[in-house]
Design an enzyme around this catalytic site. Structure first.
Site, short mmCIF file in Angstrom:
data_model
loop_
_atom_site.label_atom_id
_atom_site.label_comp_id
_atom_site.label_asym_id
_atom_site.label_seq_id
_atom_site.Cartn_x
_atom_site.Cartn_y
_atom_site.Cartn_z
N SER A 8 0.84 -1.21 0.00
CA SER A 8 0.00 0.00 0.00
C SER A 8 0.87 1.25 0.00
CB SER A 8 -0.91 0.02 1.22
OG SER A 8 -1.51 1.28 1.33
N ASP A 33 -4.65 3.84 -2.04
CA ASP A 33 -5.75 4.23 -1.16
C ASP A 33 -6.23 5.63 -1.51
OD1 ASP A 33 -6.09 1.98 0.73
OD2 ASP A 33 -3.97 2.38 1.14
N MET A 66 -11.98 4.84 -0.73
CA MET A 66 -12.66 5.13 0.53
C MET A 66 -13.29 6.50 0.38
SD MET A 66 -9.69 3.58 2.92
CE MET A 66 -8.58 3.59 1.52
#
Ligand code: DX5
Ligand code: ZN
Length: 220
Positions: A8, A33, A66
């Site tokens: 990540s 992300d 997200m």
């Protein structure tokens, strides 16, 4: 089952994303992300940066959105940024069936993510239209948090449904994955492992990827 490791970039140096991608050549996917300060209390990067990343690495991009309103914002990550897999949160999606169709039509894999407190049962039917299930093993928003082992029954249940032929899914875990926790996640049935701090805070990030894969392989 071949375990896949997805470092990540959240734990990398955001001023050097291309170098961070180049530092993990043996990884399977590169996890990106995307946070919008609404769905989670943190803000990271968006479409233009993912497009720039696409141009600077050959690794398949695993975009974890997200964000609110993924119905509107998710497809461009497939259409315009060439993401390999685009994951939206079940808690934020208005029409997850349509989102999966849009993502697949754009040539990407479609992923559905659930937070630690979100049950899996309501989603079994619509997961037939998905390629990836991402089970969050921390509350989404930040790297470096502690793995929540209590969510593993959801991974086990998903694996059971895949093994019995009811679903065809990669089962991804995200949050707190390191050399101490990956075994439990792999034994529960996960086959894609996101690791931020365990990779990018290591002296040799690519070696960390190899070590994690080796541990996951032993479990499966
Ligand atoms: C958290 C992100 C994760 C994060 C994981 O919301 O979705 O991908 O980077 O970081 P670690 O592996 O450090 O828990
Ligand atoms: Zn993530």
């Amino acid at each position: 089952m071949q375990p896949r490791i997805a470092p990540s970039l959240l734990s990398a140096d955001f001023a050097r994303l291309a170098e961070a991608a180049a530092a993990v050549p043996s990884s399977d996917w590169l996890h990106v992300d995307v946070m919008d300060n609404h769905f989670v209390p943190n803000l990271t990067i968006g479409l233009p940066v993912v497009q720039a990343l696409r141009a600077s690495t050959d690794l398949p991009l695993d975009c974890h959105l997200m964000i609110d309103d993924p119905d509107r914002w998710a497809p461009p990550y497939a259409e315009e940024a060439g993401a390999h897999n685009v994951t939206v949160h079940a808690e934020a999606a208005a029409d997850p069936v349509m989102i999966a169709r849009d993502l697949r039509a754009a040539g990407a894999l479609a992923g559905l993510a659930i937070k630690p407190g979100t049950p899996l049962e309501p989603y079994f039917e619509l997961l037939r239209g998905y390629d990836t299930l991402l089970v969050m093993t921390v509350e989404p928003g930040f790297g470096g948090q502690e793995f929540i082992a209590d969510v593993l029954p959801k991974v086990r249940e998903a694996r059971r449904r895949v093994e019995s032929g009811h679903l065809t899914l990669a089962i991804e875990v995200d949050g707190g994955i390191n050399t101490d926790t990956i075994l439990a996640a792999a034994e529960a049935g996960a086959d894609v492992f996101v690791a931020g701090s365990a990779v990018y805070h290591a002296d040799d990030p690519d070696r960390a990827v190899g070590e994690l894969r080796e541990l996951a392989r032993k479990a499966s």
